[in-house]
Enzyme design. Sequence first.
Site, PDB file in Angstrom:
ATOM      1  N   ASP A 204      40.653  39.047  31.329  1.00 43.47           N
ATOM      2  CA  ASP A 204      39.744  38.027  30.792  1.00 43.47           C
ATOM      3  C   ASP A 204      40.478  36.874  30.130  1.00 43.47           C
ATOM      4  O   ASP A 204      39.856  35.873  29.761  1.00 43.47           O
ATOM      5  CB  ASP A 204      38.791  38.647  29.764  1.00 43.47           C
ATOM      6  N   ILE A 358      36.672  44.867  42.936  1.00 42.12           N
ATOM      7  CA  ILE A 358      37.571  44.482  44.031  1.00 42.12           C
ATOM      8  C   ILE A 358      38.710  43.629  43.478  1.00 42.12           C
ATOM      9  O   ILE A 358      39.883  43.830  43.811  1.00 42.12           O
ATOM     10  CB  ILE A 358      36.799  43.703  45.116  1.00 42.12           C
TER      11      ILE A 358
END
Length: 427
Positions: A204, A358
């Site tokens: 993040d 993914i």
Amino acid sequence: MDSYQINKIQIRQLGPAQTPSPLEVKKYYFVDDGEQVLMASTVRELKKQNDGGPFSFEMAGPRRNLYFQPAATVCGIVSCGGLCPGMNDVIRSLVMTLCHGYGVPRIIGFRYGFWGLSAEGTASSIALSPETVKHIHEDGGTCLGSSRGPQDVSEMVRTLEKSEVKILFVIGGDGTMKGAAAIKQEIERRQLNIGIVCIPKTIDNDLEYVTRSFGFTTAVEEARKAIAAAHVEARGAMNGIGLVKLMGRHSGFIAAHAALSSGDVNFCLVPEKQFILEGEDGLLRKLELRLLKKHHAVIVVAEGAGQDLLFDGDESDKDRSGNVRLRDIGSFLQEKILSSCAEKKLDVTLKYIDPSYIIRSLPANALDSAFCMVLGQHASHAGMAGKTGMMVGHWNGHFTHVPLEMVVGRRRLLDDETWQRVLEVTG
């Protein structure tokens, strides 16, 4: 700057560094502890630091003298938290630098996060060598496995002592840094000479004093592909909507930078900026106007955005790291958009894409891979020099040493300048 008193942010040293570095033979450049990187990057920031002068970080890099004698040093490596592109690259860099650069004879890989340091988990530890890590950077994830959740600190330190580990390298994010800080405190309480050196891992990009964390550029690159697919789907139908949910629990860096790099995003929703659904200024009305005018739209939402619309005040549901479990903003928006359009007799086709797992399991791209290599090298240099209770940072164009106390409990958020650019590109 000679007229200023520089406030150097101190890094704890286990003891005097008196052992000549074997890197001397290889004609390395060396960095002195006196070399500093200013915390402020602008005059405005410099003026804010008016209590005694500007602050500075210790610059990272190989030291001419070491605290540990390489041939008698055992090192440990542990990776914690969620997966992130580049974890294997960091592990590989640590092993290659410690073995080939310093001649460290033994490196222990503790499996599945801090659990591997528990009495139960220590039996699963593995030996790491240049041969065992030779190709791991070609794969995503971490060869050591990972986990979340606290372990008994005393038990973990006992494991380090029993395994004769002198330096523990910890790869992880905010929660992991808290755990590493607790381990350091217990080590100090027992008056042991064990170093704790951390490598920041947060896809993040939300750790303080790290300009860019590894895995972030890979995440943005792959997120842009998901946005491109959503755009194709949206344009392929009358009143088509592409809805993409991306990672970003508290900080919307991935969503923002993916929107900036794509140029096809019409609505970008991030945790830092509250938004409303209903009314003339609400998302649903703005989306309706967009569809009536252009007949397609792409929405990107960070996973932590709009949680105020979903929470009922109950924050008791937490994960093993103590984080409140997020509600699914993507499915929520999908339901609300379809319901609103049905009420207004607006026939739409909505495609919802969530590429999060993914993305985070992919190998690092070239830029991230090179970045990971340097992080591992600098962490090795710091550990062998006897630095402890610190994280390798990247600030003002340089790699730095940052005390864990400055990292724990703080979170980096989107700045106003970046958000302004997002508003401009989305219109």
